[in-house]
Design a protein around this motif. Structure first.
Motif, PDB file in Angstrom:
ATOM      1  N   SER A 104       0.840  -1.196   0.000  1.00 47.23           N
ATOM      2  CA  SER A 104       0.000   0.000   0.000  1.00 47.23           C
ATOM      3  C   SER A 104       0.876   1.246   0.000  1.00 47.23           C
ATOM      4  N   ILE A 105       0.712   2.096  -1.012  1.00 44.97           N
ATOM      5  CA  ILE A 105       1.474   3.345  -1.064  1.00 44.97           C
ATOM      6  C   ILE A 105       1.172   4.196   0.166  1.00 44.97           C
ATOM      7  N   ASN A 106      -0.092   4.209   0.583  1.00 44.87           N
ATOM      8  CA  ASN A 106      -0.482   4.996   1.771  1.00 44.87           C
ATOM      9  C   ASN A 106       0.338   4.570   2.982  1.00 44.87           C
ATOM     10  N   ARG A 107       0.501   3.248   3.144  1.00 48.38           N
ATOM     11  CA  ARG A 107       1.243   2.747   4.298  1.00 48.38           C
ATOM     12  C   ARG A 107       2.730   3.033   4.152  1.00 48.38           C
ATOM     13  N   MET A 108       3.260   2.858   2.955  1.00 44.58           N
ATOM     14  CA  MET A 108       4.684   3.112   2.732  1.00 44.58           C
ATOM     15  C   MET A 108       5.042   4.567   3.014  1.00 44.58           C
ATOM     16  N   LEU A 109       4.147   5.481   2.678  1.00 43.07           N
ATOM     17  CA  LEU A 109       4.380   6.907   2.941  1.00 43.07           C
ATOM     18  C   LEU A 109       4.370   7.233   4.424  1.00 43.07           C
ATOM     19  N   SER A 159      11.113   6.508   7.813  1.00 40.77           N
ATOM     20  CA  SER A 159      12.260   6.662   6.918  1.00 40.77           C
ATOM     21  C   SER A 159      11.884   7.437   5.656  1.00 40.77           C
ATOM     22  N   VAL A 160      10.646   7.269   5.190  1.00 46.57           N
ATOM     23  CA  VAL A 160      10.166   8.007   4.018  1.00 46.57           C
ATOM     24  C   VAL A 160       9.590   9.354   4.443  1.00 46.57           C
ATOM     25  N   LYS A 161       8.785   9.324   5.484  1.00 44.01           N
ATOM     26  CA  LYS A 161       8.077  10.519   5.939  1.00 44.01           C
ATOM     27  C   LYS A 161       9.048  11.649   6.293  1.00 44.01           C
ATOM     28  N   SER A 162      10.190  11.291   6.909  1.00 41.84           N
ATOM     29  CA  SER A 162      11.141  12.326   7.318  1.00 41.84           C
ATOM     30  C   SER A 162      11.695  13.075   6.109  1.00 41.84           C
ATOM     31  N   ARG A 163      11.923  12.349   4.990  1.00 44.12           N
ATOM     32  CA  ARG A 163      12.413  13.004   3.778  1.00 44.12           C
ATOM     33  C   ARG A 163      11.341  13.921   3.190  1.00 44.12           C
ATOM     34  N   LEU A 164      10.103  13.435   3.148  1.00 42.38           N
ATOM     35  CA  LEU A 164       9.024  14.219   2.554  1.00 42.38           C
ATOM     36  C   LEU A 164       8.682  15.434   3.413  1.00 42.38           C
TER      37      LEU A 164
END
Length: 417
Positions: free
Chosen positions: A150-155, A159-164
């Motif tokens: 799930s893209i929603n879950r991956m976001l 580790s991803v959220k901090s970059r975004l």
């Protein structure tokens, strides 16, 4: 952690401070009580050696084998081509296949002192995820594996959220990394019956993805176990020193310099590091860590000897301690100090003291060397250096020249050939 494990492995992990989180403590504990648990840790091949920051994971694999489990060392020959975005501010530089192969060959040497490789049920194996990642059929992979994510879950993973959140670029290449790592777990489960992935707590999202993917695809229960992200008590990242990375391979960092890194441990970290990086009983680690005043220095020597013996052997630890005694206690020149050999051609009409400190690895740049000298922290043969431009000629190297940076870092300069 409130759960009290019954298995030897989880008990050791808990008592010695290795555990940050687990997907299911009780079920993993029961798996250890039933039979051999194969567990893996992945290491990307971004350099020719691992450094001290990876040692906590290597020690987990060692304890896994000592407690009757089967260590699987996964070399990331495939995933290194992508780069792990976890808690990085930018994209990793991409390496060629030849560079990756060279790095893997160098990294392999670090594991041999810690785990026993072979064909037995608890013997360690080393494999490379390029075996299954290099030849993936993209459309087939999207259909069979991609549909479970799930893209929603991956976001939502840190580790991803901090970059975004920092509005920093996250390429599609890097975004794929967590899917590939999850697929590694599934493949290792299929090939070796792997039941557990271990790693730092920054890998939690990637590990959970692998646990979920394996359950969805083959309906088997597997587990994730993470360690705390380790920093020293003064907030520094583990694995770094004043002169750079603390490498595990002796060709990049001498056993003496490795020993000295541990001897320079901050007082508050001694007990914790003894539990994580040595095999001394926990009670003895706590006793040594609680020493105060001058006695804590004895505990630091124990720590340095124990960790160096595991990696480089008892003779290297004894030689390093002897050199340290010669240099620090007697003010002499130890035989085991890091040595810079210069040819007469390199010296020419003379080489500046600042250049010597850089070439010997006691300063990162000429600017750092000049600052060290200006602050009174540089010595030649125990005499304070006053002029960064002071030149040393070949004639002055008839005998080894001892360089000292600060109070604890030393090197020798000798004439080559």
């Amino acid at each position: 952690m409130t759960y009290h494990p019954k298995s030897e492995f989880l008990r050791v992990m808990t008592e010695r401070g290795f555990v940050a989180d687990c997907t299911d403590y009780q079920a993993l504990d029961e798996a250890f009580l039933v039979g051999v648990v194969p567990g893996y840790i992945g290491f990307d091949a971004t350099a020719t050696s691992l450094h001290v920051g990876s040692l906590i994971q290597i020690m987990m694999l060692r304890w896994l084998q000592k407690c009757g489990g089967k260590p699987i060392v996964l070399m990331g020959g495939g995933t290194t081509k992508v780069g792990d975005p976890s808690f990085r501010a930018d994209e990793r530089p991409l390496l060629t296949n030849a560079q990756i192969d060279d790095n893997i060959a160098g990294i392999k040497r670090a594991f041999e002192p810690y785990v026993r490789f072979g064909e037995g049920p608890t013997d360690a194996v080393m494999t490379n995820n390029a075996l299954w990642l290099d030849d993936l059929n993209y459309l087939g992979f999207l259909r069979d594996i991609g549909r479970h994510f799930s893209i929603n879950r991956m976001l939502s993973f840190d580790s991803v959220k901090s970059r975004l959140d920092r509005e920093q670029s996250l390429s599609f290449l890097e975004f794929n990394y967590m899917i590939l790592q999850a697929y590694d777990f599934l493949e290792l489960h299929r090939r070796y019956g792997c039941l557990m992935q271990m790693g730092g707590s920054d890998q939690w999202g990637n590990i959970v993805n692998g646990v979920d993917l394996t359950r969805r695809v083959v309906d088997h229960e597997v587990f994730g176990l993470t360690t705390p992200l380790l920093t020293t008590s003064d907030g520094k990242k583990m694995g770094k020193s004043a002169s750079g990375a603390v490498w595990l391979n002796a060709d990049l960092l001498s056993p003496y310099e490795f020993w000295q890194f541990w001897r320079n441990t901050t007082d508050a970290d001694v007990g914790k590091f003894l539990k994580l990086y040595s095999e001394l009983p926990v009670d003895e680690c706590n006793r040594l860590g609680a020493l105060a005043g001058a006695e804590i220095n004895l505990a630091k020597i124990v720590l340095a000897n124990e960790v160096t013996t595991l990696l480089h052997g008892a003779e290297a630890a004894i030689a390093a301690e002897s050199t340290a005694f010669e240099v620090f206690q007697k003010g002499g020149v130890g035989d085991d100090l890091p040595t810079l050999a210069l040819s007469p051609a390199e010296i020419g009409d003379g080489i500046t003291v600042a250049q010597l400190f850089v070439r010997a690895g006691l300063a990162a740049t000429g600017k750092d060397a000049k600052r060290l000298i200006l602050d009174g922290g540089a010595r030649l043969n125990d005499e304070i250096v006053l002029d960064a431009g002071q030149r040393v000629g070949a004639g002055e190297l008839a005998e080894p020249l001892k360089l000292t940076a600060g109070k604890k870092r030393h090197a020798l300069v000798v004439l080559a050939g």
